[in-house]
Motif scaffolding. Structure first.
Motif, mmCIF file in Angstrom:
data_model
loop_
_atom_site.group_PDB
_atom_site.id
_atom_site.type_symbol
_atom_site.label_atom_id
_atom_site.label_comp_id
_atom_site.label_asym_id
_atom_site.label_seq_id
_atom_site.Cartn_x
_atom_site.Cartn_y
_atom_site.Cartn_z
ATOM 1 N N ILE A 16 60.680 106.985 -18.882
ATOM 2 C CA ILE A 16 61.411 106.046 -20.434
ATOM 3 C C ILE A 16 62.357 106.942 -19.722
ATOM 4 O O ILE A 16 62.782 108.349 -19.379
ATOM 5 C CB ILE A 16 61.054 107.328 -21.668
ATOM 6 N N LEU A 17 64.017 105.624 -19.871
ATOM 7 C CA LEU A 17 65.045 106.379 -18.673
ATOM 8 C C LEU A 17 65.946 106.299 -20.426
ATOM 9 O O LEU A 17 65.876 105.466 -21.109
ATOM 10 C CB LEU A 17 65.096 105.289 -18.094
ATOM 11 N N ARG A 18 66.947 107.152 -20.034
ATOM 12 C CA ARG A 18 68.003 107.467 -21.566
ATOM 13 C C ARG A 18 69.090 105.567 -20.262
ATOM 14 O O ARG A 18 69.449 105.763 -19.798
ATOM 15 C CB ARG A 18 69.208 108.496 -20.846
ATOM 16 N N THR A 19 69.207 105.326 -21.608
ATOM 17 C CA THR A 19 70.499 103.991 -21.907
ATOM 18 C C THR A 19 71.731 104.141 -21.108
ATOM 19 O O THR A 19 72.367 103.801 -20.304
ATOM 20 C CB THR A 19 70.223 103.105 -23.116
ATOM 21 N N VAL A 20 72.162 105.814 -21.764
ATOM 22 C CA VAL A 20 73.405 105.722 -21.802
ATOM 23 C C VAL A 20 74.301 105.878 -19.635
ATOM 24 O O VAL A 20 75.084 106.323 -19.427
ATOM 25 C CB VAL A 20 73.666 107.501 -22.118
ATOM 26 N N ASP A 21 72.871 106.536 -18.696
ATOM 27 C CA ASP A 21 72.985 106.465 -17.309
ATOM 28 C C ASP A 21 71.171 106.577 -16.818
ATOM 29 O O ASP A 21 71.516 106.688 -15.791
ATOM 30 C CB ASP A 21 73.557 107.918 -17.497
ATOM 31 N N GLY A 22 70.772 105.952 -17.509
ATOM 32 C CA GLY A 22 69.492 105.677 -16.217
ATOM 33 C C GLY A 22 68.476 107.411 -16.764
ATOM 34 O O GLY A 22 67.991 106.810 -15.007
ATOM 35 N N ARG A 23 68.784 107.921 -16.276
ATOM 36 C CA ARG A 23 67.905 109.202 -16.509
ATOM 37 C C ARG A 23 66.804 109.966 -16.887
ATOM 38 O O ARG A 23 66.414 108.574 -18.057
ATOM 39 C CB ARG A 23 69.075 110.734 -15.867
ATOM 40 N N ASP A 24 66.041 109.723 -16.391
ATOM 41 C CA ASP A 24 64.524 109.608 -16.951
ATOM 42 C C ASP A 24 64.548 110.453 -18.235
ATOM 43 O O ASP A 24 64.883 112.011 -18.986
ATOM 44 C CB ASP A 24 63.262 110.939 -15.435
ATOM 45 N N VAL A 25 63.797 110.973 -19.393
ATOM 46 C CA VAL A 25 63.637 111.252 -20.103
ATOM 47 C C VAL A 25 62.105 111.504 -20.217
ATOM 48 O O VAL A 25 61.354 111.742 -20.646
ATOM 49 C CB VAL A 25 63.953 110.492 -21.550
ATOM 50 N N ALA A 26 61.987 113.180 -20.509
ATOM 51 C CA ALA A 26 60.773 114.053 -20.177
ATOM 52 C C ALA A 26 59.908 114.061 -21.394
ATOM 53 O O ALA A 26 60.309 113.464 -22.617
ATOM 54 C CB ALA A 26 60.504 115.387 -19.893
ATOM 55 N N ARG A 27 58.906 113.015 -21.283
ATOM 56 C CA ARG A 27 57.922 112.960 -22.544
ATOM 57 C C ARG A 27 57.017 113.579 -23.087
ATOM 58 O O ARG A 27 56.516 114.889 -22.148
ATOM 59 C CB ARG A 27 56.417 111.668 -22.222
ATOM 60 N N PRO A 28 57.146 114.835 -24.366
ATOM 61 C CA PRO A 28 55.999 116.009 -24.617
ATOM 62 C C PRO A 28 54.533 115.429 -24.557
ATOM 63 O O PRO A 28 54.070 114.604 -24.639
ATOM 64 C CB PRO A 28 56.586 116.156 -26.658
ATOM 65 N N ALA B 14 58.267 110.318 -29.854
ATOM 66 C CA ALA B 14 59.159 111.670 -29.033
ATOM 67 C C ALA B 14 58.120 112.522 -29.475
ATOM 68 O O ALA B 14 57.840 113.748 -28.906
ATOM 69 C CB ALA B 14 60.178 111.369 -29.114
ATOM 70 N N THR B 15 57.724 112.271 -30.266
ATOM 71 C CA THR B 15 56.810 113.048 -30.453
ATOM 72 C C THR B 15 55.261 112.982 -31.133
ATOM 73 O O THR B 15 54.479 114.510 -31.041
ATOM 74 C CB THR B 15 57.605 114.681 -32.124
ATOM 75 N N GLY B 16 54.904 111.716 -31.047
ATOM 76 C CA GLY B 16 53.590 111.699 -31.266
ATOM 77 C C GLY B 16 53.108 111.722 -32.857
ATOM 78 O O GLY B 16 52.191 111.578 -32.841
ATOM 79 N N GLU B 17 54.164 112.294 -33.891
ATOM 80 C CA GLU B 17 53.895 112.346 -34.770
ATOM 81 C C GLU B 17 53.585 110.572 -35.569
ATOM 82 O O GLU B 17 53.997 109.875 -34.708
ATOM 83 C CB GLU B 17 54.345 112.848 -36.106
ATOM 84 N N THR B 18 53.060 110.990 -35.883
ATOM 85 C CA THR B 18 51.624 109.477 -36.691
ATOM 86 C C THR B 18 53.140 108.521 -38.468
ATOM 87 O O THR B 18 52.805 109.976 -39.004
ATOM 88 C CB THR B 18 50.056 109.314 -37.043
ATOM 89 N N ARG B 19 53.580 107.657 -38.034
ATOM 90 C CA ARG B 19 54.174 107.483 -38.595
ATOM 91 C C ARG B 19 53.535 106.686 -40.132
ATOM 92 O O ARG B 19 53.883 106.631 -41.172
ATOM 93 C CB ARG B 19 55.643 107.034 -38.568
#
Length: 219
Positions: free
Chosen positions: A121-133, A175-180
């Motif tokens: 998962i990459l941030r669109t603003v800079d291409g850096r990784d986003v940590a997944r919980p 991001a959270t895994g919560e069931t919507r």
């Protein structure tokens, strides 16, 4: 070499062009075209398999996403963000896993790979990784990304952990895994997309519910 052009719709003039190295090989970017296939009713399991986010389909495209904020190009294990007004390359992320599909949704790019490996998962603003919980939902059997939710079809468990005769459509926060929201359906139900944002279901008893992707409410 190939070229990506940005054309102004009011005057049909080319605003900028960006050269592409065709020999590098383009990426596996799902290129969805509104067609009869999209609304074709299929058994739910086949529907989930056909529209899996990780499945390669043709045609594919160099353009992973194009919005008023950014243009993303993907090919030969790298993705770049271009300024939509000037065509300037703002950043490039290299070394993506081979045989990946790239999906843009909101503020993130999702790089999905075959073989059950963890997606990037990459941030669109800079291409850096986003940590997944750890509680983040798995991407297998996912059929859509929508408003920060992963829409998936999974087998519903019966008593004693056994797999039952029903399947479940569910939306879980990436991001959270919560069931919507979630909807359980019979395995022999039929499903198809109902543009712009719903799933058409045909149940064995003849009912035709349409859960919306936003909150799962039935139309």
């Amino acid at each position: 070499h190939g070229v990506v052009h940005a054309i102004s719709l009011p005057d049909r003039k080319v605003r900028w062009s960006h050269a592409i190295n065709w020999r590098a090989g383009r990426g596996f970017v799902p290129y969805f075209v509104r067609s009869e296939q999209e609304t074709l009713l299929q058994p739910v399991e086949r529907f989930a398999s056909y529209w899996s986010l990780g499945r390669f389909r043709t045609p594919t495209s160099w353009v992973a996403a194009a919005t008023p904020e950014a243009v993303f190009l993907y090919g030969h294990r790298e993705v770049s963000r271009l300024d939509p007004l000037t065509g300037e390359v703002l950043w490039t992320r290299t070394g993506l896993p081979p045989h990946s599909t790239v999906h843009a949704e909101g503020d993130h790019l999702y790089v999905l790979t075959i073989g059950g490996r963890e997606p990037l998962i990459l941030r669109t603003v800079d291409g850096r990784d986003v940590a997944r919980p750890r509680s983040a939902p798995p991407f297998d059997r996912a059929i859509a990304l929508h408003a920060g939710s992963l829409i998936a079809v999974r087998q519903r468990q019966a008593l004693f952990g056994l797999l039952g005769s029903r399947l479940e459509f569910e939306a879980r926060d990436v991001a959270t895994g919560e069931t919507r929201w979630s909807h359980s359906v019979e395995r022999n139900a039929l499903a198809g997309w109902l543009p712009p944002g719903g799933i058409l279901l045909l149940l064995p008893d003849g009912r035709v519910p349409v859960p919306g992707l936003d909150d799962g409410s039935l139309v």
